[in-house]
Design an enzyme around this catalytic site. Structure first.
Site, PDB file in Angstrom:
ATOM      1  CE  LYS A 203      55.365 -32.648  44.918  1.00 22.25           C
ATOM      2  NZ  LYS A 203      54.473 -32.777  43.774  1.00 22.25           N
ATOM      3  CD  GLU A 209      45.992 -35.962  57.566  1.00 25.96           C
ATOM      4  OE1 GLU A 209      46.806 -35.092  57.180  1.00 25.96           O
ATOM      5  OE2 GLU A 209      44.874 -36.104  57.038  1.00 25.96           O
ATOM      6  N   GLY A 263      52.524 -36.676  44.162  1.00 25.71           N
ATOM      7  CA  GLY A 263      52.509 -37.579  45.317  1.00 25.71           C
ATOM      8  C   GLY A 263      52.129 -39.009  44.947  1.00 25.71           C
ATOM      9  NE  ARG A 264      47.036 -38.047  41.262  1.00 22.89           N
ATOM     10  CZ  ARG A 264      47.049 -36.753  41.569  1.00 22.89           C
ATOM     11  NH1 ARG A 264      47.394 -36.373  42.785  1.00 22.89           N
ATOM     12  NH2 ARG A 264      46.730 -35.838  40.668  1.00 22.89           N
ATOM     13  CD  GLU A 349      45.230 -37.082  45.438  1.00 19.74           C
ATOM     14  OE1 GLU A 349      46.426 -37.310  45.173  1.00 19.74           O
ATOM     15  OE2 GLU A 349      44.836 -36.887  46.600  1.00 19.74           O
ATOM     16  CG  HIS A 380      33.456 -66.102  50.322  1.00 14.61           C
ATOM     17  ND1 HIS A 380      32.688 -67.225  50.225  1.00 14.61           N
ATOM     18  CD2 HIS A 380      34.647 -66.407  49.752  1.00 14.61           C
ATOM     19  CE1 HIS A 380      33.399 -68.193  49.655  1.00 14.61           C
ATOM     20  NE2 HIS A 380      34.590 -67.719  49.353  1.00 14.61           N
ATOM     21  CE  LYS A 490      45.272 -31.973  52.044  1.00 16.09           C
ATOM     22  NZ  LYS A 490      46.474 -31.811  51.243  1.00 16.09           N
TER      23      LYS A 490
HETATM   24  O1  F6P Z   1      45.778 -34.451  50.318  1.00 13.33           O
HETATM   25  C1  F6P Z   1      46.187 -35.130  49.201  1.00 13.33           C
HETATM   26  C2  F6P Z   1      47.683 -35.195  49.095  1.00 13.33           C
HETATM   27  O2  F6P Z   1      48.196 -33.955  48.770  1.00 13.33           O
HETATM   28  C3  F6P Z   1      48.116 -36.248  48.090  1.00 13.33           C
HETATM   29  O3  F6P Z   1      48.107 -35.794  46.797  1.00 13.33           O
HETATM   30  C4  F6P Z   1      49.458 -36.603  48.598  1.00 13.33           C
HETATM   31  O4  F6P Z   1      49.906 -37.812  48.088  1.00 13.33           O
HETATM   32  C5  F6P Z   1      49.200 -36.636  50.090  1.00 13.33           C
HETATM   33  O5  F6P Z   1      48.272 -35.611  50.312  1.00 13.33           O
HETATM   34  C6  F6P Z   1      50.396 -36.445  50.973  1.00 13.33           C
HETATM   35  O6  F6P Z   1      51.055 -35.245  50.692  1.00 13.33           O
HETATM   36  P1  F6P Z   1      52.505 -34.939  51.236  1.00 13.33           P
HETATM   37  O7  F6P Z   1      53.445 -35.959  50.651  1.00 13.33           O
HETATM   38  O8  F6P Z   1      52.807 -33.559  50.764  1.00 13.33           O
HETATM   39  O9  F6P Z   1      52.480 -35.048  52.733  1.00 13.33           O
END
Ligand code: F6P
Length: 520
Positions: A203, A209, A263-264, A349, A380, A490
């Site tokens: 987004k 990452e 995002g979520r 979150e 288990h 971050k």
């Molecule tokens: O670090 C948390 C977050 O911002 C989440 O809210 C989001 O889903 C995820 O990182 C990935 O964000 P993006 O879609 O901007 O890469």
């Protein structure tokens, strides 16, 4: 608004004092117990009967929700009001699954036409890839798709793709989220670059990452196949079209996202594009139809029959009155293996906040700790603690009544028998004079039994959890839609990475020692 200063909350507290020691089992003396606490919703059976409350308490919670203007809060979300005030945004994942064309306005602009246009774009793109019309650099059909994304840009699509794998086509789906090169190395060993399509989902288009992984893979393509390969093997989903262009993605292959989708909550947006790639556009639409059905229920139903609202009441009952801090999610189906991970992000979150909507420190506990794993595996490993530990953990069991895709029906019955047995055991316990063999019982659980996991029923289930999360947040008066708590770590990670090259900054002694240990 201070929720726990409401008149109705005071009534809840008074009543709680009178029944808090009552056993769940004794509530079944009431002949209406099942009738009052089990609900049918579009082939999903919700059993809230094994909980430490009664009908009168449910009514009081409903009164509380009314006193808190919850109906208006729900309407504000659905109608595109700026309810995420800290980020000055509307919250409209519900518009993404709206089945009619009723306008939804954000800053006076109707968002529905853009959504419809993007749906057509997704339909065309995904059918080209599935049918083999979309070719890789050496003119071969696509066989593998890799979703590169993390958090909401990974967990929702990954969970749905697995849950609906009985509906999947020939494409092999992969999800690359972590920055750990172990995963990247493994992935690159498994796929054929000439027949793989990468979907970069971010987004913000600034997530370390996702961008690092994407960049590494892009470099391999440039090196091996040259610039024209990028347009054939990379597409992206982002709100930041410019940043995606700068990255080298062909503008035709950039799918939009909107800042009014968190995002979520984004699997319903183009961020969920892996889903129609895996199961086809029609099934993806059915997932949305299922969610829409739950949206209508949530928007219109009375609170004491409103499923996500009832579930939110239970969270408050346990968190704020009984003092239980966590809730477990145990799907008795491997199809929902990733549901606990998805729910962790969705709920924690969203509701891991300690400042209320007016900017004050909250004076009450908020966000529950969410965790879980699939049954029977979990039996288990950690069920010992659920049955005999000192903490009480309300459990949410989720299963499908039938799995018509398997011929091993007996195994499915064993699975279900175990789930029902666990729920029963938690409630009834078993007396034994030998203390370590005694089961106290009186431990609450919900059972959500889908007739079958279909795109529609899964859609309803996910919308149910989203609305439960929203309702909890509203009753606690916190903003479920920002996530500033992820930012500090971050920022520090970026600085520490620079310090790996040359330790220039001052850090606390522990941090400094760790950096030195890495670089020495
Ligand atoms: O670090 C948390 C977050 O911002 C989440 O809210 C989001 O889903 C995820 O990182 C990935 O964000 P993006 O879609 O901007 O890469």
């Amino acid at each position: 608004m201070k929720p726990f200063e409401m008149t109705s909350w005071k009534k809840i507290i008074n009543r709680f004092e009178t029944f808090k020691n009552k056993s769940i089992l004794s509530y079944f003396d009431d002949p209406n117990r099942l009738n009052d606490f089990t609900f049918e919703f579009e082939n999903i059976y919700f059993d809230f009967s094994k909980h430490r409350w009664d009908k009168k308490m449910l009514k009081l919670f409903s009164e509380f929700a009314r006193e808190m203007n919850t109906r208006q809060a729900i309407e504000d979300m659905f109608s595109g009001q700026i309810i995420n005030r800290t980020e000055n945004r509307a919250v409209l994942h519900t518009a993404l699954r709206q089945q009619d064309d009723q306008p939804v306005l954000v800053a006076e602009k109707n968002v529905i036409p853009d959504i419809r246009k993007t749906e057509v774009q997704i339909k065309n793109f995904t059918s080209k890839v599935i049918s083999g019309q979309w070719k890789g650099i050496s003119d071969k059909n696509i066989t593998d798709v890799v979703n590169i994304g993390i958090g909401g840009s990974d967990l929702g699509p990954k969970m749905v793709v697995k849950a609906l794998s009985n509906y999947s086509n020939h494409l092999n789906m992969h999800f690359l989220s972590n920055i750990d090169p172990f995963e990247l190395d493994k992935l690159l060993n498994r796929i054929n670059l000439e027949t793989t399509l990468f979907v970069i989902v971010s987004k913000s288009f600034s997530t370390q990452e996702t961008l690092s992984n994407a960049k590494k893979i892009q470099e391999i393509y440039l090196d091996k196949f040259g610039k024209p390969s990028i347009a054939k093997h990379f597409v992206t989903v982002s709100t930041h079209i410019e940043k995606a262009r700068e990255f080298g993605i062909n503008p035709e292959n950039i799918f939009p996202m909107w800042d009014w989708v968190g995002g979520r909550y984004s699997l319903w947006s183009p961020a969920g594009i892996s889903i129609p790639l895996a199961i086809g556009f029609e099934n993806y639409q059915k997932l949305k139809t299922g969610a829409y059905t739950m949206d209508k229920h949530f928007r219109n139903e009375e609170f004491d029959k409103n499923l996500p609202v009832i579930d939110a009441f239970l969270t408050l009952l346990y968190n704020n009155l009984y003092g239980y801090e966590t809730e477990a999610y145990i799907p008795y189906t491997d199809k929902l293996q990733y549901l606990p991970d998805f729910l962790q992000q969705l709920i924690m979150e969203s509701n891991g906040k300690s400042v209320d909507l007016s900017g004050q420190t909250v004076g009450w506990q908020t966000g529950n700790i969410v965790w879980g794993n699939i049954g029977t595996n979990a039996q288990h490993s950690f069920f010992q603690l659920l049955h005999q530990g000192t903490r009480i953990i309300p459990v949410n069991f989720i299963a499908e009544k039938q799995n018509r895709f398997t011929k091993f029906k007996e195994n499915h019955n064993i699975l279900l028998a175990n789930m029902i047995a666990q729920s029963e055991a938690l409630m009834i316990g078993e007396h034994n004079d030998v203390a370590y063999k005694n089961f106290e019982g009186n431990r609450p659980s919900t059972i959500i039994l889908l007739d079958e996991i279909t795109p529609e029923s899964l859609g309803s289930l996910l919308a149910y959890f989203e609305h439960k999360t929203f309702t909890e947040a509203w009753l606690w008066q916190i903003n479920a839609f920002d996530q500033f708590g992820v930012e500090l770590g971050k920022r520090l990670a970026k600085k520490i990475l620079e310090d790996f090259n040359n330790l220039i900054r001052s850090h606390d002694k522990s941090t400094k020692a760790l950096i030195n240990r890495i670089i020495s």
